[in-house]
Design a protein around this motif. Structure first.
Motif, mmCIF file in Angstrom:
data_model
loop_
_atom_site.group_PDB
_atom_site.id
_atom_site.type_symbol
_atom_site.label_atom_id
_atom_site.label_comp_id
_atom_site.label_asym_id
_atom_site.label_seq_id
_atom_site.Cartn_x
_atom_site.Cartn_y
_atom_site.Cartn_z
ATOM 1 N N GLN A 98 -1.588 55.113 8.018
ATOM 2 C CA GLN A 98 -2.708 55.009 9.101
ATOM 3 C C GLN A 98 -4.142 54.420 8.633
ATOM 4 N N GLN A 99 -4.368 54.649 7.183
ATOM 5 C CA GLN A 99 -5.458 53.759 6.571
ATOM 6 C C GLN A 99 -5.226 52.399 6.579
ATOM 7 N N SER A 100 -3.685 52.135 6.384
ATOM 8 C CA SER A 100 -3.474 50.644 6.452
ATOM 9 C C SER A 100 -3.833 50.009 7.827
ATOM 10 N N LEU A 101 -3.528 50.844 8.839
ATOM 11 C CA LEU A 101 -3.764 50.423 10.038
ATOM 12 C C LEU A 101 -5.206 50.035 10.373
ATOM 13 N N HIS A 102 -6.021 51.057 9.953
ATOM 14 C CA HIS A 102 -7.418 51.139 10.131
ATOM 15 C C HIS A 102 -7.973 49.928 9.170
ATOM 16 N N LEU A 103 -7.460 49.495 7.778
ATOM 17 C CA LEU A 103 -7.780 48.387 7.176
ATOM 18 C C LEU A 103 -7.511 47.293 7.884
ATOM 19 N N ASP A 104 -6.361 46.956 8.448
ATOM 20 C CA ASP A 104 -6.015 45.799 9.219
ATOM 21 C C ASP A 104 -7.089 45.589 10.551
ATOM 22 N N GLU A 105 -7.297 46.549 11.285
ATOM 23 C CA GLU A 105 -8.332 46.354 12.373
ATOM 24 C C GLU A 105 -9.873 46.045 11.685
ATOM 25 N N LEU A 106 -10.198 46.563 10.565
ATOM 26 C CA LEU A 106 -11.410 45.908 9.979
ATOM 27 C C LEU A 106 -11.271 44.709 9.443
#
Length: 813
Positions: free
Chosen positions: A727-735
């Protein structure tokens, strides 16, 4: 407790006796005594083993050991491992398994680790947490240092985020403390707010003998310098704190030739210089204090340079030691001082030393060009030309590479993707490390590369988290799961050691039986005896002591290390082939420049073959990477519970069954009379050994069941954490997507500025070559004119002499 320890010591003595006797069989009576002693120890030690096993299951993790280990890593500047170790303490505190004192220590130390590694935003978060809990113990002892660090972070990032909270917190905290950290923090806060009066007042309150005295007095010199120079060309460094290099003046590029300031108050400059001199008279008792003293000498030298006291400035620069991180800066600046003095030889010498001691300095282009200019002025034309050409030869290809890199795409997103890749050297357009270093220098004000570094670091952490989750899952699902629980592992090793000691007692009895048995027996006894003897060879090396278990684990590690080393050799071979491919690609690409003619078909064939080999190498790299992951997963599955221990367990069980059956047959009269009599005397001992062994095995089963239960619980937690990482990886991709265009544009602009800088360097080198040619021409022209004048003078003298001779001849009778 005392009885159990005595039993353990007696067991070790019995084992040593067994090892000393070696393969030689003891006599029947000695064998019975030795085996009886071991069995008695096992019977007496069952309760002790059970108690220790129960204690292992309820033992709480002590965070003090982790804090001590994290502090050692922090002092050794192993930032990443220190962060991991100290973060575990914070996790334990969140689970209410660590007290508040441990949380406070870990909170401040992990903030220091983040600060040392350059992760300033993470450091600010933890320092604010420390400051927010002040003045509650133990946070009150860290409040001043945390506030000081927060000011450092604000100065380095150019953002005042958090400073308002620092100022508000300092209002309610005591104005002073015995260490001086609070006074120094208030002084730095005043400096960051441009409130120099408040800064001077706080510095005056730092007690003599404080570890912050050097930094505080240096800060006073910076404040006085600010007051003395209304338009400063000197860049006074920001205040420093213990345990970290100063933010400015360490590795920062020095100006080529500092221009004179508009207005200088000579009296105030003298006061500032005297303040810096007071810093230099302090004892250099730590590495950080020696660094501050070197910075004070730089401050003195720069102020004297501005006031045209060039000889004094040169003397101050020369006080900076060779081991100082400011030595390169001092060398570069003193070279300009000597150049202004007209001492070109000393200036050249300083630049030559700089080229040797710090060849990758940010002034690595300006330094050689200045040396070449000085050589040109002193008439060393050949050396100057060689140096100009070497600078051009070094930076012209870098400029071409950067130009190709910039012109390859106009899409900022693509450019950003290239920047956040694992390595710029692995991309199609190779870039020199010099380019990236200078681009970081250009991007210092807008922090573009800080975003890139944070994204790269975050992606690396995600990859490492995935790898750790995979390894933990492999461990917890394997038979060696107990390795994840050190306390249970130690208890199991102790219990298994006791079981193996009982097996050693059987081995002693079996060897004594062999010494009495007939060579030839018949019936059911013959195959049993052959099987028992074969099993004895396998059971001779059973681990008993902690050292035995450690050696067995090291043996497994060495096997995997051999595989890992072979993979490393293959990696080196792949790198060697990659270098050959790069060289061949460059030869094919630059063939025309070197006068090599090839028809288009041949060149296309070579290019296709090189591309095919490069694709093959990529496949090999992926395979090696997969094998390395498999090795890492295999490495965590060795040790207690692996196939070797399972084989030992099967052999031990079968040996117990076979030997018991053999002894019963011998006791029934199927062997010699002595063997039968001996077998009858050890039957009861074998029953006692089996009972003790059964009890120990029950303890092992309980420990293994507890390890399996904990492994299931931990595996569920690992799965949840792995899902959180995704989930953090997905959030990192968004940022990452949000920052892609903006940071890409800024980074492209910074690289364009680096390209302009490289163009300027190459242009200066070209101008130097032209200037050298002009100087050589002028020298030759001057020499010719001098020769012509000398010849005309000599001709005039000859004509005069001839005229005198002719006049004398006409006047003679």
């Amino acid at each position: 407790m005392r009885y159990g320890a005595a039993c353990g010591a007696a067991g070790i003595l019995g084992l040593l006796l067994t090892l000393l006797t070696g393969s030689a069989a003891a006599g029947p009576s000695e064998a019975r005594d030795q085996a009886g002693t071991i069995v008695s120890q096992a019977e007496a030690g069952v309760s002790e083993v059970a108690r220790r096993a129960k204690g292992a299951s309820v033992r709480r993790i002590q965070p003090a050991e982790r804090i001590a280990g994290g502090e050692i890593l922090l002092r050794n500047k192993d930032w990443e491992r220190a962060i991991q170790t100290l973060s575990q303490v914070l996790e334990l505190a969140d689970q209410h398994k660590a007290d508040e004192n441990s949380r406070g220590d870990a909170e401040f130390l992990v903030a220091e680790a983040y600060f040392g590694s350059g992760q300033l935003l993470s450091a600010r978060r933890h320092f604010l947490a420390v400051l927010g809990r002040a003045p509650t113990p133990p946070y009150d002892s860290y409040a001043g240092r945390a506030a000081s660090r927060l000011v450092d972070i604000a100065l380095r990032t150019g953002s005042d985020v958090g400073l308002d909270e620092v100022e508000a917190k300092l209002r309610v905290l005591p104005a002073t403390d015995s260490s001086g950290s609070m006074q120094y923090a208030r002084a730095k806060l005043g400096y960051s707010r441009n409130d120099y009066a408040r800064a001077r007042e706080a510095v005056a309150q730092v007690p003599v003998g404080s570890t912050y005295l050097h930094q505080a007095m240096y800060l006073q010199g910076v404040v006085l310098t600010k007051d003395a120079l209304t338009t400063a060309s000197v860049a006074p460094v920001a205040p420093v704190a213990p345990g970290a290099a100063p933010p400015v003046g360490s590795g920062q590029p020095a100006p080529k030739a500092p221009p004179p300031v508009a207005t200088i108050d000579a009296a105030k400059v003298a006061v500032a210089i005297e303040q810096f001199r007071a810093v230099t008279r302090l004892p250099p008792d730590t590495v950080e204090h020696r660094h501050v003293i070197d910075l004070a000498w730089l401050g003195i030298a720069r102020l004297q340079y501005e006031t045209d006291a060039l000889l004094d400035a040169a003397d101050a620069y020369n006080h900076v030691g060779r081991t100082s991180p400011e030595f390169s800066t001092a060398l570069y600046e003193v070279a300009w001082v000597y150049a202004r003095l007209g001492d070109y030889q000393r200036s050249q010498r300083a630049l030559e030393v700089l080229a040797i001691t710090d060849p990758q300095s940010l002034s690595l282009a300006d330094g050689p060009l200045l040396r070449a200019d000085l050589m040109l002025r002193s008439g060393q034309f050949d050396k100057a030309l060689s140096l100009y050409q070497s600078v051009k030869g070094r930076f012209e290809p870098i400029r071409a590479q950067l130009d190709a890199f910039l012109t390859s795409t106009n899409d900022p997103a693509v450019f950003y993707d290239r920047l956040v890749a694992d390595s710029l050297e692995q991309q199609g357009h190779e870039l020199s490390p010099v380019v990236l270093e200078w681009a970081r220098e250009e991007a210092e004000s807008d922090h573009a590369f800080s975003v890139i570094d944070d994204v790269t670091r975050s992606r690396d952490l995600v990859r490492r988290s995935r790898r750790l989750a995979s390894q933990l899952s492999s461990l917890l699902s394997s038979s060696t799961r107990v390795r994840a629980f050190p306390e249970l592992k130690a208890a199991l090793e102790q219990t298994l050691g006791a079981v193996n000691r009982v097996t050693q007692a059987r081995l002693i009895l079996a060897r004594a039986l062999d010494s009495l048995a007939r060579d030839e027996v018949s019936g059911e006894l013959q195959p049993l005896r052959q099987e028992r003897r074969a099993l004895m060879a396998k059971l001779d090396q059973l681990p008993i002591t902690a050292g035995d278990f450690a050696r067995r684990e090291a043996s497994g590690e060495s096997q995997w290390n051999a595989v890992s080393q072979q993979l490393q050799r293959l990696t080196l071979e792949v790198d060697k082939l990659q270098a050959i491919i790069n060289a061949l690609s460059r030869v094919v690409h630059d063939a025309d420049q070197h006068g090599i003619k090839a028809d288009p078909a041949t060149r296309e064939r070579f290019t296709a073959e090189i591309a095919a080999n490069e694709r093959d190498l990529s496949v090999y790299r992926e395979r090696i990477h997969g094998y390395r992951d498999a090795v890492d997963n295999g490495r965590v599955q060795i040790g207690f519970g692996d196939a070797r221990f399972q084989d030992d367990s099967a052999a031990r069980l079968r040996f117990r069954q076979v030997f018991a059956q053999e002894v019963r047959l011998v006791a029934s009269g199927q062997d010699s009379e002595d063997a039968s009599a001996y077998a009858k005397t050890i039957l009861s001992m074998l029953d006692r050994a089996e009972l003790a062994e059964t009890q120990l095995e029950k303890i092992m089963q309980q420990l293994e069941a507890e390890a399996a239960e904990k492994a299931r619980s931990l595996q569920d937690e690992v799965a949840r954490e792995a899902e959180a990482v995704e989930q953090q990886s997905l959030h990192l991709d968004e940022l990452d997507q949000q920052a892609r265009l903006l940071v890409g544009e800024v980074a492209m602009k910074n690289f364009a500025m680096v390209r302009d800088r490289l163009k300027s360097i190459v242009l200066r080198a070209d101008v130097g070559v032209v200037q050298q040619a002009w100087e050589v021409r002028e020298e030759q022209r001057t020499r010719v004119l001098n020769l012509q004048r000398e010849r005309a003078r000599e001709e005039q003298n000859l004509n005069d002499e001839l005229r005198e001779v002719l006049d004398d001849a006409e006047g003679s009778p």
